[in-house]
Design a protein around this motif. Structure first.
Motif, PDB file in Angstrom:
ATOM      1  N   VAL A  51     -71.308 107.948  41.318  1.00 56.53           N
ATOM      2  CA  VAL A  51     -71.740 106.379  40.660  1.00 56.53           C
ATOM      3  C   VAL A  51     -70.842 105.288  41.060  1.00 56.53           C
ATOM      4  CG1 VAL A  51     -73.100 107.048  38.518  1.00 56.53           C
ATOM      5  CG2 VAL A  51     -70.314 106.809  38.279  1.00 56.53           C
ATOM      6  N   ASN A  52     -71.144 104.242  41.275  1.00 47.28           N
ATOM      7  CA  ASN A  52     -70.067 102.848  41.492  1.00 47.28           C
ATOM      8  C   ASN A  52     -70.164 102.086  40.341  1.00 47.28           C
ATOM      9  OD1 ASN A  52     -68.663 100.685  42.421  1.00 47.28           O
ATOM     10  ND2 ASN A  52     -70.686  99.628  43.014  1.00 47.28           N
ATOM     11  N   GLU A  53     -69.264 102.201  39.433  1.00 48.38           N
ATOM     12  CA  GLU A  53     -69.219 101.485  38.174  1.00 48.38           C
ATOM     13  C   GLU A  53     -68.752 100.101  38.410  1.00 48.38           C
ATOM     14  OE1 GLU A  53     -66.466 103.884  35.955  1.00 48.38           O
ATOM     15  OE2 GLU A  53     -67.729 105.549  35.825  1.00 48.38           O
ATOM     16  N   GLN A  54     -69.702  99.216  38.540  1.00 52.02           N
ATOM     17  CA  GLN A  54     -69.534  97.720  38.668  1.00 52.02           C
ATOM     18  C   GLN A  54     -68.646  97.049  37.706  1.00 52.02           C
ATOM     19  OE1 GLN A  54     -73.964  96.884  39.767  1.00 52.02           O
ATOM     20  NE2 GLN A  54     -72.430  95.485  41.223  1.00 52.02           N
ATOM     21  N   PHE A  55     -68.974  96.948  36.505  1.00 57.39           N
ATOM     22  CA  PHE A  55     -68.156  96.378  35.458  1.00 57.39           C
ATOM     23  C   PHE A  55     -68.783  96.920  34.082  1.00 57.39           C
ATOM     24  CE2 PHE A  55     -71.370  93.236  34.493  1.00 57.39           C
ATOM     25  CZ  PHE A  55     -72.042  92.977  35.600  1.00 57.39           C
ATOM     26  N   VAL A  56     -67.971  96.488  32.939  1.00 62.34           N
ATOM     27  CA  VAL A  56     -68.539  96.680  31.535  1.00 62.34           C
ATOM     28  C   VAL A  56     -68.932  95.274  31.175  1.00 62.34           C
ATOM     29  CG1 VAL A  56     -68.270  97.453  29.346  1.00 62.34           C
ATOM     30  CG2 VAL A  56     -67.073  98.637  31.382  1.00 62.34           C
TER      31      VAL A  56
END
Ligand SMILES: Nc1ncnc2c1ncn2[C@@H]1O[C@H](COP(=O)(O)OP(=O)(O)OP(=O)(O)O)[C@@H](O)[C@H]1O
Ligand SMILES: Nc1ccn([C@H]2C[C@H](O)[C@@H](COP(=O)(O)O)O2)c(=O)n1
Ligand SMILES: [Mg+2]
Length: 191
Positions: free
Chosen positions: A107-112
């Motif tokens: 996964v590429n965790e872009q932001f929260v």
């Protein structure tokens, strides 16, 4: 590699409402961990139905092995999506560590996206939601808020220390909240 945006905030802060509009307009697939768990609870033959219902009524968090598998299966089923809105996850340390173990490298965790809203407003929204949920009652909401304060908010703070949190005040009308959320996604996808 799946592009992922985590969507967190107190129960009733508007995560599902905003995610539905993002899905409709910005090409992300909305995966609500709560909805996936409720579906599994109802699935004929599920071995986890009673366990899930107990956690939901108690406002506590289902073991990550169950929730993360439901999320990954849902992502696989929509593998060509531009990105995924992971609504209501990770909600505690077990969720976070289990996610990293199972999804690390995938996964590429872009932001929260953190929807902030006063708890009293959130509780009132849930009590008037009218969706027949077994956890939209005073007792369950008290426990859900306690779980949010003690388990989930520290997860938001963890991502905050990494500079990954984008906070939007969701006490305002939906249209105003959504406009600010679109600006967050636009900025994130211009990088
Ligand atoms: N900005 C808003 N202003 C007023 N009401 C709202 C707003 N956003 C959502 N609501 C309403 O509040 C209720 C809760 O919204 P929603 O289900 O999206 O919250 P949630 O964060 O997903 O809650 P949960 O964590 O319990 O699933 C719904 O009835 C929804 O229509
Ligand atoms: N990561 C998660 C998300 C949700 N649950 C359970 C416990 C929650 O109170 C319930 C409802 O979630 P919601 O629809 O309010 O986001 O589902 C969980 O155990 N783990
Ligand atoms: Mg929701």
């Amino acid at each position: 590699m799946y592009n992922v945006v985590f969507v967190l905030g107190p129960p009733g802060s508007g995560k599902g409402t905003i995610c539905a509009q993002i899905q409709e307009n910005l090409g992300y697939v909305h995966l609500s961990a709560g909805d996936l768990l409720r579906a599994e609870r109802e699935r004929v033959g599920s071995q986890f139905g009673a366990l899930i219902e107990n956690h939901i009524k108690n406002g506590s968090i289902v073991p990550v092995e169950i929730t993360c598998s439901l999320l990954e299966n849902a992502m696989i089923a929509s593998k060509d999506a531009n990105g995924f809105l992971i609504d209501g996850f990770p909600r505690n340390e077990d969720n976070l560590s289990g996610w990293n173990k199972q999804m690390g490298g995938k996964v590429n965790e872009q932001f929260v996206l953190f929807l902030s809203c006063p708890v009293d407003v959130c509780i009132d929204r849930c009590l008037h939601r009218g969706q027949g949920r077994t956890d939209d009652n005073v007792d369950s909401l008290k426990k859900r808020v306690e779980t949010y304060n003690h388990s989930t908010f520290p997860i938001i703070e963890h991502f905050g220390k990494l500079g990954m949190v984008r906070e939007v005040n969701s006490e305002r009308p939906v249209a105003e909240v959504y406009n600010d959320v679109v600006e967050v996604f636009t900025a994130a996808n211009q990088k």
